[in-house]
Design a protein around this motif. Structure first.
Motif, PDB file in Angstrom:
ATOM      1  N   GLY A  83       0.818  -1.208   0.000  1.00  0.00           N
ATOM      2  CA  GLY A  83       0.000   0.000   0.000  1.00  0.00           C
ATOM      3  C   GLY A  83       0.852   1.258   0.000  1.00  0.00           C
ATOM      4  O   GLY A  83       0.562   2.220  -0.712  1.00  0.00           O
ATOM      5  N   GLY A  84       1.927   1.245   0.789  1.00  0.00           N
ATOM      6  CA  GLY A  84       2.829   2.388   0.822  1.00  0.00           C
ATOM      7  C   GLY A  84       3.474   2.642  -0.530  1.00  0.00           C
ATOM      8  O   GLY A  84       3.563   3.781  -0.985  1.00  0.00           O
ATOM      9  N   VAL A  85       3.904   1.571  -1.191  1.00  0.00           N
ATOM     10  CA  VAL A  85       4.535   1.712  -2.509  1.00  0.00           C
ATOM     11  C   VAL A  85       3.530   2.228  -3.535  1.00  0.00           C
ATOM     12  O   VAL A  85       3.838   3.131  -4.321  1.00  0.00           O
ATOM     13  N   VAL A  86       2.334   1.674  -3.537  1.00  0.00           N
ATOM     14  CA  VAL A  86       1.312   2.097  -4.497  1.00  0.00           C
ATOM     15  C   VAL A  86       0.973   3.580  -4.307  1.00  0.00           C
ATOM     16  O   VAL A  86       0.937   4.348  -5.279  1.00  0.00           O
ATOM     17  N   PHE A  87       0.758   4.002  -3.081  1.00  0.00           N
ATOM     18  CA  PHE A  87       0.398   5.399  -2.843  1.00  0.00           C
ATOM     19  C   PHE A  87       1.579   6.338  -3.080  1.00  0.00           C
ATOM     20  O   PHE A  87       1.388   7.486  -3.475  1.00  0.00           O
TER      21      PHE A  87
END
Length: 138
Positions: free
Chosen positions: A104-108
């Protein structure tokens, strides 16, 4: 507030001039700008400055603060929100929370970089955000 800087006009086209300016004190430790001692900005040219002339131009602080927030803080917020959403999704699916938090951190983070690119293109086209040449020094 407005911040004034000095520079040399290196090129003009219609009502816009490319101005080479020394880095100001805010940039000394950043290193993000190309070149060691100068940056090139596109500035509105209402005074009719010509290439080779030394000019004073001003930049509104509000535009600088907004851009700095979007470039430096938005990706951090994106990582945090992505990790929170990853935690929520991982909890709902019953899988490893850490993998979903990282994902999630990478995607955002990637989404925030895409937004920064869109913001950069929109501000470069917006005449209100450009610096303005105020006077010709010599």
């Amino acid at each position: 507030m407005k911040k004034e800087s000095e520079g040399i006009v290196i090129e003009t086209s219609q009502s816009i001039a490319k101005v080479r300016a020394s880095r100001h004190g805010d940039c000394k430790s950043c290193g993000a700008c190309p070149g060691d001692n100068a940056i090139v900005v596109d500035a509105k040219n209402p005074v009719g400055a010509k290439p080779g002339q030394h000019v004073v131009f001003e930049i509104k602080d509000a535009h600088m603060l907004r851009a700095a927030f979007i470039v430096y803080i938005l990706p951090l917020i994106g990582i945090f929100v992505g990790a929170l959403i990853g935690t929520w999704i991982g909890g709902k699916l019953g899988h490893s929370l850490r993998a979903f938090q990282i994902g999630g951190g990478v995607v955002f983070f990637i989404l925030s970089l895409i937004y920064i690119k869109i913001f950069d293109r929109s501000t470069s086209k917006n005449e209100d955000t450009k610096p303005v040449i105020k006077k010709i020094l010599y």
